[in-house]
Design a protein around this motif. Structure first.
Motif, mmCIF file in Angstrom:
data_model
loop_
_atom_site.group_PDB
_atom_site.id
_atom_site.type_symbol
_atom_site.label_atom_id
_atom_site.label_comp_id
_atom_site.label_asym_id
_atom_site.label_seq_id
_atom_site.Cartn_x
_atom_site.Cartn_y
_atom_site.Cartn_z
ATOM 1 N N LYS A 66 0.844 -1.190 0.000
ATOM 2 C CA LYS A 66 0.000 0.000 0.000
ATOM 3 C C LYS A 66 0.879 1.240 0.000
ATOM 4 C CE LYS A 66 -3.393 2.466 2.833
ATOM 5 N NZ LYS A 66 -4.167 2.452 4.102
ATOM 6 N N SER A 71 -1.058 3.728 -5.791
ATOM 7 C CA SER A 71 -2.452 4.144 -6.017
ATOM 8 C C SER A 71 -2.537 5.141 -7.163
ATOM 9 C CB SER A 71 -3.031 4.768 -4.748
ATOM 10 O OG SER A 71 -3.117 3.815 -3.714
ATOM 11 N N TYR A 75 -4.398 4.657 -10.828
ATOM 12 C CA TYR A 75 -5.404 5.603 -11.303
ATOM 13 C C TYR A 75 -5.053 6.097 -12.705
ATOM 14 C CZ TYR A 75 -8.798 9.369 -11.388
ATOM 15 O OH TYR A 75 -9.847 10.184 -11.731
ATOM 16 N N SER A 108 -7.126 0.169 -4.093
ATOM 17 C CA SER A 108 -5.968 1.036 -4.317
ATOM 18 C C SER A 108 -6.335 2.236 -5.173
ATOM 19 C CB SER A 108 -4.841 0.233 -4.985
ATOM 20 O OG SER A 108 -3.676 1.018 -5.110
ATOM 21 N N GLN A 111 -8.126 4.769 -3.091
ATOM 22 C CA GLN A 111 -7.242 5.438 -2.135
ATOM 23 C C GLN A 111 -6.562 6.652 -2.755
ATOM 24 O OE1 GLN A 111 -4.841 2.065 -1.029
ATOM 25 N NE2 GLN A 111 -6.138 1.538 0.725
ATOM 26 N N ASN A 112 -6.468 6.669 -4.076
ATOM 27 C CA ASN A 112 -5.903 7.839 -4.754
ATOM 28 C C ASN A 112 -6.917 8.982 -4.834
ATOM 29 O OD1 ASN A 112 -3.624 8.918 -6.559
ATOM 30 N ND2 ASN A 112 -5.412 9.160 -7.878
#
Length: 283
Positions: A66, A71, A75, A108, A111-112
């Motif tokens: 992580k 992330s 994206y 993930s 999370q961005n």
């Protein structure tokens, strides 16, 4: 006595072969899973499914890191692919290309967008909270496609666990074996409790059983050792010897561990009536 439908303990050789073939997989798609199921079609579907689930969970835990950098990269990959082509399986394609499960790729990715981990969890459970409706749709597909990891998989596992606890409870009622379940035990002040504490002990093939723990999964050395340390020794200390049922089978080498046949016994089904000795307390 072993019934015709009872799953037998698995040899170390067969289990090692399944793990080796799993480690060769480059994706965690349902197609790859089905290929593995087909190769080991002699293994009960519930057993091979549980093994795959355990291996996926461990692979994600050991191999995924992580970080904001990851992330952000995920994206960017998503944005680039969405711009190039209008496809309904963007998340699935990207997850396969990165060698992780779709649900973990989605986590993930989110999370961005959302620095707040609480919001990420909410969006994983309810994709309609995502303002970008195209992304919300892709997230929904990724989560629903992933039957081994993420919130959808967790619900499946919880449901299966409850189903087998109810099955065990039914068997106890049929045998007129009275018990206290974990909810009642917690009301009595116990913090760690087996699924069922028998009011009066029984004997299974001569082994005294005071409690029964239901595990709707396959028991291998890693998860069994975790259960021994976190749960089963505690049960033994408080209630004496018991019975652990791995409904989807277990590795035969577990029979050689020091706790088995001393602190508790292992089975893959509820014991047959012929193998059970019931005791009565005179009123």
């Amino acid at each position: 006595m072993t019934s015709e439908n009872e799953i037998k303990p698995m040899s170390q050789k067969l289990y090692a072969a399944i793990v080796e073939d799993f480690n060769k997989l480059t994706t965690f798609s349902r197609k790859a899973e089905n290929e593995l199921r087909h190769k080991y079609k002699e293994v009960p579907s519930s057993t091979i499914g549980s093994i795959i689930s355990l291996l996926v969970q461990r692979s994600m835990k050991h191999n995924y890191r992580k970080s904001p950098v990851i992330s952000s990269r995920y994206y960017d990959l998503y944005e680039n692919l969405v711009k190039k082509e209008d496809k309904s399986d963007v998340i699935i394609q990207l997850a396969d290309s990165q060698g992780i499960s779709p649900a973990l790729f989605v986590r993930s990715l989110l999370q961005n967008i959302y620095p707040d981990s609480t919001m990420v969890k909410k969006c994983l459970k309810d994709s309609t909270l995502i303002e970008n409706k195209d992304l919300a749709y892709q997230v929904f597909l990724g989560i629903m496609y992933d039957n081994q990891y993420g919130p959808y998989a967790d619900i499946i596992k919880q449901s299966i666990g409850l189903e087998y606890e109810m099955r065990l409870e039914k068997e106890l009622h049929l045998m007129d074996i009275t018990f206290s379940d974990e909810n009642l035990l917690r009301l009595r002040g116990y913090d760690k409790t087996p699924d069922f504490k028998l009011d009066v002990p029984i004997a299974v093939d001569g082994f005294v059983v005071n409690w029964i723990e239901s595990k709707a999964l396959f028991g291998d050395e890693e998860n069994h050792l975790g259960y021994v340390k976190e749960q089963l020794i505690c049960y033994w200390n408080r209630f004496g010897p018991g019975l652990v049922i791995y409904w989807f089978g277990y590795l035969e080498t577990l029979e050689n561990t020091p706790e088995v046949n001393n602190m508790f016994i292992l089975r893959t089904n509820f014991p047959s009536k012929e193998s059970i000795t019931q005791y009565r307390i005179d009123s």
